[in-house]
Design an enzyme around this catalytic site. Structure first.
Site, PDB file in Angstrom:
ATOM      1  N   LEU A 142       0.839  -1.191   0.000  1.00 40.20           N
ATOM      2  CA  LEU A 142       0.000   0.000   0.000  1.00 40.20           C
ATOM      3  C   LEU A 142       0.874   1.241   0.000  1.00 40.20           C
ATOM      4  O   LEU A 142       1.946   1.258   0.617  1.00 40.20           O
ATOM      5  CB  LEU A 142      -0.898   0.014   1.245  1.00 40.20           C
ATOM      6  CG  LEU A 142      -1.875  -1.152   1.418  1.00 40.20           C
ATOM      7  CD1 LEU A 142      -2.620  -1.008   2.751  1.00 40.20           C
ATOM      8  CD2 LEU A 142      -2.859  -1.244   0.268  1.00 40.20           C
ATOM      9  N   ASP A 143       0.408   2.301  -0.656  1.00 43.67           N
ATOM     10  CA  ASP A 143       1.069   3.599  -0.554  1.00 43.67           C
ATOM     11  C   ASP A 143       1.150   4.000   0.913  1.00 43.67           C
ATOM     12  O   ASP A 143       0.300   3.617   1.721  1.00 43.67           O
ATOM     13  CB  ASP A 143       0.276   4.674  -1.310  1.00 43.67           C
ATOM     14  CG  ASP A 143       0.282   4.465  -2.810  1.00 43.67           C
ATOM     15  OD1 ASP A 143       1.159   3.734  -3.303  1.00 43.67           O
ATOM     16  OD2 ASP A 143      -0.602   5.041  -3.478  1.00 43.67           O
ATOM     17  N   ARG A 144       2.141   4.820   1.240  1.00 42.76           N
ATOM     18  CA  ARG A 144       2.323   5.185   2.645  1.00 42.76           C
ATOM     19  C   ARG A 144       1.093   5.883   3.220  1.00 42.76           C
ATOM     20  O   ARG A 144       0.771   5.728   4.397  1.00 42.76           O
ATOM     21  CB  ARG A 144       3.578   6.042   2.828  1.00 42.76           C
ATOM     22  CG  ARG A 144       3.510   7.451   2.260  1.00 42.76           C
ATOM     23  CD  ARG A 144       4.792   8.209   2.566  1.00 42.76           C
ATOM     24  NE  ARG A 144       5.018   8.274   3.992  1.00 42.76           N
ATOM     25  CZ  ARG A 144       6.215   8.398   4.570  1.00 42.76           C
ATOM     26  NH1 ARG A 144       7.293   8.479   3.831  1.00 42.76           N
ATOM     27  NH2 ARG A 144       6.320   8.451   5.879  1.00 42.76           N
TER      28      ARG A 144
ATOM     29  N   THR B  79      -2.001   5.324   2.351  1.00 40.43           N
ATOM     30  CA  THR B  79      -3.144   4.414   2.352  1.00 40.43           C
ATOM     31  C   THR B  79      -3.032   3.482   3.544  1.00 40.43           C
ATOM     32  O   THR B  79      -1.994   2.858   3.756  1.00 40.43           O
ATOM     33  CB  THR B  79      -3.187   3.586   1.055  1.00 40.43           C
ATOM     34  OG1 THR B  79      -3.237   4.463  -0.073  1.00 40.43           O
ATOM     35  CG2 THR B  79      -4.408   2.683   1.034  1.00 40.43           C
TER      36      THR B  79
END
Length: 250
Positions: free
Chosen positions: A64-66, A68
């Protein structure tokens, strides 16, 4: 000032081969060469210290993106990593997300199947990681369903809580498709409508001016459900709406 990194996660499911955790935002999923800070990968290695000492491993199956939050699946053995890797390649990992968007969609449900490509390949942008919908891009598809609407007032604009089901895994797919539909994520510095938000954050960090513009220090996206095949059966892991996103709807 920067957004404080919370090295926080909690275990949602675990057996002898796999681990599913709920990652906080803005915790990095894995180390990068640019940043020396806590990551989910480091935390999981500490949690699984005994397994690592007895021949196990830590393999992140999805990332996951940081900014998210939500469910990350981890293989604890080489055999589990191989099995889950094959399931991912066969698109047998089914993911769902909660998101809070700007505005109130005119529809109850929608599907976006616009191809996605890197924006700098088709248009001018000052953000090299920015993606966009364009006919030359890679095929992708996302389904959206409105779960709740919040009326605006003199202080805050209208918002809506959506459930998202991506059927492909392109970079920033949910965020790009929502922006294309006209309902970007609350707190989205890249796709929220003004590139200055991202550039100002890179230059100056999180400021009162950005807080007034974006309302949330991170984009309002949470991986809430993951279903995956595992040893002849199906495992479903769920994570509730996090407090910071729920607060937007109150």
């Amino acid at each position: 000032m920067p957004i404080a990194v919370v090295p926080e996660f909690r275990v949602l499911y675990e057996d002898e081969g796999v681990l599913a955790v709920d990652k906080a935002a803005p915790l990095l999923t894995h180390p990068t060469g640019e940043k020396n800070e806590p990551t989910l990968w480091h935390g999981v290695r500490e949690l699984l210290a005994f397994e690592l000492a007895t021949g196990g491993q830590v393999s992140l199956i999805n990332r996951l993106d940081r900014e998210t939050s939500g469910i990350v699946l981890i293989a604890k053995t080489a055999e589990a990593a191989a099995e889950l890797g094959k399931a991912m390649m066969a698109r047998q990992l089914h993911k769902e997300y909660y998101c809070v968007v700007q505005g109130s969609p005119a529809w109850h449900a929608a599907c976006c199947a616009e191809p996605i490509t890197r924006m700098e390949s088709v248009a001018e942008t000052r953000i090299h990681i920015r993606q966009c919908c364009h006919p030359s891009g890679k095929p992708c598809r996302t389904e959206f369903e409105v779960l709740e609407r919040r009326a605006g007032n003199s202080l805050t604009p209208p918002m809506a809580l959506l459930r998202c089901r991506p059927h492909t895994g392109r970079m920033h797919q949910i965020r790009v498709h929502l922006a294309h539909l006209g309902y970007p994520l609350v707190g989205d510095k890249i796709y929220g409508g003004d590139e200055r938000n991202y550039l100002d954050f890179i230059d100056c960090g999180w400021t009162p001016e950005l807080a007034a513009r974006l309302l949330l220090p991170r984009h309002a996206l949470h991986a809430c459900r993951l279903r995956f095949p595992w040893r002849g059966s199906t495992v479903t892991v769920e994570s509730p709406l996090p407090a910071d996103m729920a607060a937007l709807l109150r």
